[in-house]
Enzyme design. Structure first.
Site, short mmCIF file in Angstrom:
data_model
loop_
_atom_site.label_atom_id
_atom_site.label_comp_id
_atom_site.label_asym_id
_atom_site.label_seq_id
_atom_site.Cartn_x
_atom_site.Cartn_y
_atom_site.Cartn_z
N ASN A 1 -3.86 1.10 0.87
CA ASN A 1 -4.09 1.48 2.27
C ASN A 1 -5.20 2.51 2.38
OD1 ASN A 1 -2.44 -0.05 3.95
ND2 ASN A 1 -0.66 1.25 3.65
N GLU B 1 6.34 -1.56 1.55
CA GLU B 1 5.88 -2.53 0.57
C GLU B 1 7.02 -3.05 -0.30
OE1 GLU B 1 5.15 1.57 -1.35
OE2 GLU B 1 5.39 0.68 0.64
N ASP C 1 -2.20 -4.61 5.23
CA ASP C 1 -1.44 -5.68 5.89
C ASP C 1 -1.77 -7.05 5.27
OD1 ASP C 1 -0.32 -3.81 7.54
OD2 ASP C 1 -1.46 -4.36 9.32
N HIS D 1 -5.53 0.18 6.70
CA HIS D 1 -4.28 -0.51 7.00
C HIS D 1 -4.45 -2.02 7.19
CE1 HIS D 1 -1.63 2.94 7.04
NE2 HIS D 1 -2.56 3.61 7.68
N ASP E 1 8.54 -4.40 -5.44
CA ASP E 1 7.76 -3.33 -4.81
C ASP E 1 6.30 -3.46 -5.22
OD1 ASP E 1 6.65 -0.67 -4.21
OD2 ASP E 1 8.72 -0.13 -3.80
#
Length: 303
Positions: free
Chosen positions: A189, A224, A198, A194, A181
């Site tokens: 973010n 994630e 990404d 975003h 994780d």
């Protein structure tokens, strides 16, 4: 051991060895680290390889792509395409598929895995087959890959990676499972948007794939969170691999516009116990990952 020496130990005659070298069928052998150990002249011509070159599979594809040669790469960015291809390579004892090359050739490729992790690749030119039949099969293969692949990162999606874990548990294979994780992802973010998030996800997936074995399976199970399935490993060896990945992640700087940005991940790893279900194994690895976060994040906990 170089392939010609290994070939000699099998008792294959020099005449047979010459036939393999001279065959118009593409023949190559990769070792357990996915580095080319031997290829005949047809394979080397098709992939623009000098006689003494021994690149890894990924290096071979990247060099071909940079020169506009070799396998035709889909419209997606090369690293995403490579991650998707790597997520399928070497995960089964035998695999067969069609691929098209930039010179217009269509190849029927087979991959056979040996017990030591070495892989035999054989390619046959099927360009002369009826175009409509070939296109229908290729479209089916593309649709199947899409149904098994995470669109953003190119690794296996949740359904596919969980099915691989279920297969492993059902067949009572030994090995380890890790839940991974990315730490503080919401803050990433919020701070970098975003697109920045990404970019971090793609960077993470690419670095994990680059640090694990070809026989390991890796997928995104949501947001994630990722799952790594490592057949045949004990927890200590699995942890060593994960620690190498962790060091690589620490060195990563995936946001060029923010050179000081770095990130880490929390991880829970566990061994598959005799007779356990996939759900039981996953739950234990997930709990270990939760403990890693509770203990301060950016660490690996064995459960």
């Amino acid at each position: 051991m170089p392939f010609p020496q290994a070939l000699a130990m099998t008792g294959i005659s020099p005449e047979m060895a010459d036939l393999l070298r001279q065959s118009t069928v593409l023949i190559a052998v990769f070792d357990e680290t996915d580095r080319l150990r031997w290829a005949n002249a047809a394979y080397r011509r098709k992939f623009n390889l000098p006689d003494d070159a021994s690149p890894s599979w990924a290096e071979l594809l990247r060099a071909n792509w940079q020169e506009g040669l070799g396998v035709s790469v889909a419209s997606k960015p090369f690293d995403e395409w490579l991650a998707s291809a790597a997520s399928r390579r070497g995960k089964q004892p035998y695999r067969a598929f069609e691929t098209d090359l930039t010179d217009g050739t269509w190849i029927w490729m087979t991959e056979t895995m040996g017990s030591t992790g070495w892989m035999l690749c054989i390619g046959s030119d099927i360009t002369a087959l009826a175009t409509r039949e070939r296109d229908l099969r290729y479209a089916h293969a593309v649709a199947l890959r899409a149904s098994q692949t995470d669109e953003l990162t190119g690794v296996a999606n949740r359904r596919h990676i969980m099915s691989l874990l279920e297969d492993m548990a059902r067949e009572r294979q030994e090995g380890c499972v890790a839940v991974m994780d990315i730490d503080h992802f919401k803050a990433i973010n919020d701070t970098h948007g975003h697109p920045g998030g990404d970019t971090v996800l793609v960077d993470f997936a690419s670095r994990v794939l680059g640090g694990v074995r070809r026989s390991d399976s890796f997928g995104r199970i949501g947001g994630e969170e990722f799952l790594l399935v490592m057949p045949g490993l004990c927890p200590d060896t699995a942890r060593e691999i994960l620690e190498r990945v962790q060091r690589d992640i620490h060195a990563a700087r995936p946001l060029p516009e923010v050179p000081g940005f770095r990130y880490g991940f929390s991880c829970g790893v566990t061994a598959i116990g005799p007779g356990e279900s996939a759900a039981e194994v996953f739950a234990r690895a997930d709990r270990a990952c939760y403990l890693a976060k509770q203990q301060g994040r950016d660490r690996i906990v064995t459960g």
